[in-house]
Design a protein around this motif. Structure first.
Motif, PDB file in Angstrom:
ATOM      1  N   HIS A 110       0.795  -1.337   0.078  1.00  0.00           N
ATOM      2  CA  HIS A 110       0.089  -0.105   0.022  1.00  0.00           C
ATOM      3  C   HIS A 110       0.899   1.267  -0.102  1.00  0.00           C
ATOM      4  O   HIS A 110       0.579   2.119  -0.562  1.00  0.00           O
ATOM      5  CB  HIS A 110      -1.046  -0.030   1.239  1.00  0.00           C
ATOM      6  N   HIS A 111       1.903   1.261   0.902  1.00  0.00           N
ATOM      7  CA  HIS A 111       2.726   2.595   0.935  1.00  0.00           C
ATOM      8  C   HIS A 111       3.995   2.530   0.513  1.00  0.00           C
ATOM      9  O   HIS A 111       4.823   1.366   0.811  1.00  0.00           O
ATOM     10  CB  HIS A 111       2.465   3.030   2.367  1.00  0.00           C
ATOM     11  N   HIS A 159      -0.891  -1.949   7.758  1.00  0.00           N
ATOM     12  CA  HIS A 159      -1.111  -0.854   7.170  1.00  0.00           C
ATOM     13  C   HIS A 159      -0.485   0.518   7.229  1.00  0.00           C
ATOM     14  O   HIS A 159      -0.176   1.122   6.350  1.00  0.00           O
ATOM     15  CB  HIS A 159      -2.713  -0.602   7.205  1.00  0.00           C
ATOM     16  N   LEU A 228      -3.162   4.765   9.620  1.00  0.00           N
ATOM     17  CA  LEU A 228      -2.058   5.313   8.887  1.00  0.00           C
ATOM     18  C   LEU A 228      -1.157   5.878  10.014  1.00  0.00           C
ATOM     19  O   LEU A 228      -1.497   6.111  11.091  1.00  0.00           O
ATOM     20  CB  LEU A 228      -2.550   6.322   7.824  1.00  0.00           C
ATOM     21  N   HIS A 332      -8.394   8.164   8.803  1.00  0.00           N
ATOM     22  CA  HIS A 332      -7.797   7.465   7.860  1.00  0.00           C
ATOM     23  C   HIS A 332      -6.177   8.262   7.892  1.00  0.00           C
ATOM     24  O   HIS A 332      -5.372   7.797   8.711  1.00  0.00           O
ATOM     25  CB  HIS A 332      -8.366   7.357   6.374  1.00  0.00           C
ATOM     26  N   LEU A 398      -9.236  11.850   2.879  1.00  0.00           N
ATOM     27  CA  LEU A 398      -8.427  10.665   3.277  1.00  0.00           C
ATOM     28  C   LEU A 398      -7.152  10.957   3.628  1.00  0.00           C
ATOM     29  O   LEU A 398      -6.516  10.509   4.556  1.00  0.00           O
ATOM     30  CB  LEU A 398      -8.474   9.804   1.906  1.00  0.00           C
ATOM     31  N   HIS A 399      -6.441  11.804   2.688  1.00  0.00           N
ATOM     32  CA  HIS A 399      -5.079  12.091   3.038  1.00  0.00           C
ATOM     33  C   HIS A 399      -4.380  13.377   2.547  1.00  0.00           C
ATOM     34  O   HIS A 399      -5.286  14.097   1.748  1.00  0.00           O
ATOM     35  CB  HIS A 399      -4.106  10.992   1.974  1.00  0.00           C
ATOM     36  N   GLY A 439      -7.996   8.331  -3.710  1.00  0.00           N
ATOM     37  CA  GLY A 439      -7.593   7.738  -2.433  1.00  0.00           C
ATOM     38  C   GLY A 439      -6.456   8.521  -2.075  1.00  0.00           C
ATOM     39  O   GLY A 439      -6.621   9.577  -1.526  1.00  0.00           O
ATOM     40  N   HIS A 440      -5.149   8.106  -2.452  1.00  0.00           N
ATOM     41  CA  HIS A 440      -4.173   8.803  -1.900  1.00  0.00           C
ATOM     42  C   HIS A 440      -3.624   9.795  -2.906  1.00  0.00           C
ATOM     43  O   HIS A 440      -4.005   9.781  -4.057  1.00  0.00           O
ATOM     44  CB  HIS A 440      -2.788   7.811  -1.968  1.00  0.00           C
ATOM     45  N   LYS A 461      -9.484   5.445  -7.596  1.00  0.00           N
ATOM     46  CA  LYS A 461      -9.940   4.188  -7.512  1.00  0.00           C
ATOM     47  C   LYS A 461     -10.689   3.818  -8.561  1.00  0.00           C
ATOM     48  O   LYS A 461     -10.925   2.470  -8.695  1.00  0.00           O
ATOM     49  CB  LYS A 461     -10.514   4.189  -6.058  1.00  0.00           C
ATOM     50  N   HIS A 501      -2.057   2.861  -4.115  1.00  0.00           N
ATOM     51  CA  HIS A 501      -2.218   3.736  -2.717  1.00  0.00           C
ATOM     52  C   HIS A 501      -1.331   4.955  -2.669  1.00  0.00           C
ATOM     53  O   HIS A 501      -1.408   5.675  -3.688  1.00  0.00           O
ATOM     54  CB  HIS A 501      -2.032   2.720  -1.632  1.00  0.00           C
TER      55      HIS A 501
HETATM   56  S1  RUQ Z   1      -4.753   3.600   2.039  1.00  0.00           S
HETATM   57  S2  RUQ Z   1      -6.674   5.399  -0.016  1.00  0.00           S
HETATM   58 CU1  RUQ Z   1      -4.192   1.382   2.052  1.00  0.00          CU
HETATM   59 CU2  RUQ Z   1      -3.251   4.200   2.340  1.00  0.00          CU
HETATM   60 CU3  RUQ Z   1      -5.636   5.527   1.952  1.00  0.00          CU
END
Ligand code: RUQ
Ligand code: CUA
Length: 672
Positions: A110-111, A159, A228, A332, A398-399, A439-440, A461, A501
């Motif tokens: 994811h990151h 995550h 996060l 988030h 979200l971010h 999303g991100h 997304k 992500h």
């Molecule tokens: S997530 S779309 Cu898995 Cu970092 Cu936020």
């Protein structure tokens, strides 16, 4: 705290779902100004200005794009096998995917996080997290290859990771799923969540010189979902912030049951304090099992070690280690401004964006201005920590990332937009639609002390109608914005690999000149390397046959092998003798239950093959390496088990070199 009841919660969710489908901007083909094309055009033969490292989500990989062109430069295999590169298929790379569960060929990345020195990217490594079987990987930016993977005990899903401190002292990993710790009996009823489940935060130390990771310590926290995290920087260096949801501690129907409370928490962790506690011996040794895998560039081989101990600090007992900041509502993202003064919480179901002041947090702690405690951790008063709220920002934040002019950019999933606001006065300055459901997002250098601020990329997304249809699955999409002016300007769509992500953008100059061009043959310490064709050979050890093979434009040595028998396991150890940039050779063999090898110049890689029938089996080079690439081929003859055909090999002659019987006898075990 005011609780929504079940019905209200449900209604709220239903209306959110409704908005998701109805908030699509009407003119989805919005006007792109004429200069957009010029802004993203990188002329043939020219380099891009930035690297964009993009997580692959459920592909388990990471990809590198050039910006502003959006050109895909490389897919870097990390947590999933990649037959294109033989990753996870060659004997050398298989150990990279070893875990305490054995070989795991897939994960969900994811990151990404570029390593930092003094709060800015240093271009050495990029880290990635595995969200399924919890792990953290380090990719070396000299080779664009995964160099190390460490598994995380006491965790399930990873995550809030791999976020890191301003000098890459630590890479963190907060468990997404709370679970009973590994050293207690996990065979308990699921509805004993509140009693038996714990949330663990892992701190992985990173060695300055070579990036080597170690699981330094863990902090045991209440059973929540950690989502996060971000490290403090500048004034807040020494602290780490983690968003948590499901502070209701529900274990079923989380979409409703974990949305009951008005506020969840951001957990503030004083990791300098944690270090003091460790020094003072306050950590407890726990018995666990986790894999630690390292790729050695000299032996061209990965090794996997199972480790059995971790030191755990207890957040309940150790004072001044952890504090909860209430944060509306199912937060988030939890992002820290360039100066480290502000912490932005993005509650997925919240109507405002709260911005917390780090100095206010310290004062609140000092004044013991608590509204209570949760499992021994003080809960700070929201109003006391709050710097201010961004009002009516959008739906489903979200971010957040930052530019170099004091602005913040927040992604809104539900209202499909990026919103620009000022960090000091919290006024909304601009909004730009995304297509769809972002999303991100990432700003060039957007999580550093000195953001570049030229570009922003939104990772969407949903992409219905953005690209030519490709059946039921559509590519995810990235959208590039020019943010150098007052208004954000959409200048490019580009499809991405997997489901991105988080992603980061680093100046190309930081990385491109350090790129390895090839591996030096005279530094090749692989156990089965053949440094020069003169050293190639075929050796039988019982039912195992080792082929010491070389590849050079445009032949393998040897290219004829006889005397292989059914029941043998054959290992082709192929050394690429080239000493020039961009001349890999490939290796494929008919019927192998395996992928190809793709062998870089100076490198040795091994393909294991177990013949399943008697007959003639071709081998060939899979990478178009020269004008006579198509001639780069050979044969392996497979005889029945117990056959008397002697083991022999050759290149360029029909007088094959027999592997002497004495030699076979010396090697022992061959009793036919
Ligand atoms: S997530 S779309 Cu898995 Cu970092 Cu936020
Ligand atoms: Cu070597 Cu094609």
């Amino acid at each position: 705290m005011k609780n929504l009841n079940f019905k209200q919660g449900l209604l709220f969710l239903v209306s959110l779902v409704f908005m998701t489908t109805s908030c699509k901007p009407k003119n989805a083909n919005n006007t792109i100004s004429a200069d957009a094309a010029a802004k993203v055009y990188v002329a043939p033969g020219k380099y891009d200005e930035f690297y964009n490292f993009v997580s692959g989500g459920f592909s388990g990989q990471m990809s590198a794009y050039g910006l502003p062109s959006g050109r895909l430069l490389r897919v870097i295999p990390v947590f999933s096998v990649d037959p294109e590169k033989g990753y996870g298929f060659s004997e050398e790379t298989k150990p990279m995917l070893n875990t305490s569960h054995g070989f795991v060929p897939w994960d969900d990345l994811h990151h990404v996080q570029l390593s930092k020195t003094n709060g800015d990217y240093d271009g050495k490594w990029v880290f990635g997290n595995a969200n399924n079987t919890p792990r953290v990987a380090r990719i070396d930016l000299k080779t664009f290859r995964t160099a190390e993977i460490i598994e995380l005990p006491n965790s399930a899903g990873n995550h809030s990771s791999p976020f890191l401190t301003e000098n890459t002292e630590y890479v963190v990993a907060g468990t997404r799923f709370s679970v009973p710790p590994d050293d207690v009996n996990g065979d308990v009823p699921i509805n004993t969540y509140k009693k038996n489940f714990k949330g663990t935060l892992s701190f992985i130390s990173v060695k300055k010189e070579d990036g080597k990771m170690e699981l330094a310590f863990q902090i045991e926290c209440p059973g929540f979902n950690f989502d996060l995290s971000r490290a403090g920087k500048g004034v807040s260096h020494g602290w780490f912030f983690f968003s948590c949801y499901n502070t209701e501690q529900a274990n079923t129907l989380l979409e409703v049951n974990a949305s009951q409370k008005d506020k969840d928490f951001i957990l503030a962790v004083n990791w300098k304090k944690a270090e003091e506690y460790l020094k003072a011996g306050k950590g407890k040794k726990k018995t666990v099992r986790y894999a630690h895998n390292t790729y050695n560039e000299k032996t061209h081989t990965a090794t996997s070690e199972i480790k059995t101990e971790v030191i755990v600090l207890d957040s309940k007992e150790l004072k001044d280690l952890c504090y909860f900041i209430p944060c509306p509502k199912s937060p988030h993202g939890c992002d820290v401004s360039p100066t480290g003064e502000y912490i932005v919480g993005s509650g997925k179901l919240a109507a405002v964006i709260p911005v917390f002041g780090f100095d206010k947090m310290l004062k609140t702690i000092q004044a013991k201005d608590f509204i209570g405690s949760f499992e021994g951790i003080p809960v700070l008063k929201y109003e006391s920590v709050l710097y201010g709220e961004v009002k009516k920002p959008g739906l489903g934040p979200l971010h957040t990332e930052f530019d170099n002019k004091g602005n913040a950019y927040t992604s809104f999933f539900v209202s499909s937009e990026v919103v620009k606001w000022n960090i000091k006065d919290l006024k909304v300055l601009d909004r730009a639609s995304t297509y769809y459901s972002v999303g991100h997002l990432t700003v060039a250098g957007g999580d550093t002390k000195n953001p570049n601020g030229k570009y922003l990329v939104a990772y969407n997304k949903i992409t219905k109608d953005r690209y030519l249809p490709t059946g039921p699955e559509l590519s995810q999409s990235a959208q590039l914005f020019d943010i150098s002016g007052d208004k954000m300007q959409l200048i490019l769509d580009f499809p991405t690999i997997g489901e991105p992500h988080y992603a980061q953008i680093a100046p190309a100059d930081l990385i491109k000149n350090n790129s390895t061009k090839f591996y030096k043959l005279d530094e090749n310490k692989h156990k089965y390397a053949s440094i020069g064709e003169g050293t190639t050979k075929v050796v039988r050890e019982g039912k195992t046959v080792h082929v010491y093979m070389t590849a050079i434009r445009s032949h393998f040595s040897p290219d004829n092998i006889e005397g292989i028998r059914l029941g043998d396991d054959v290992y082709f150890h192929v050394t690429n003798l080239e000493q020039d940039w961009d001349v890999p050779h490939g290796f494929g063999i008919k019927g192998a239950a395996n992928a190809e090898l793709l062998i870089m110049p100076g490198e040795t890689q091994t393909l294991k093959w177990t013949p399943d029938r008697v007959g003639m089996v071709p081998i060939y080079c899979t990478d178009f390496c020269s004008a006579l690439h198509q001639e780069m081929q050979g044969y392996v003859r497979v005889s029945p088990a117990g056959s008397k055909v002697p083991l022999s090999y050759s290149l360029g002659t029909n007088m094959p070199k027999e592997v002497g019987e004495e030699k076979q006898a010396l090697k022992g075990k061959d009793k036919k």
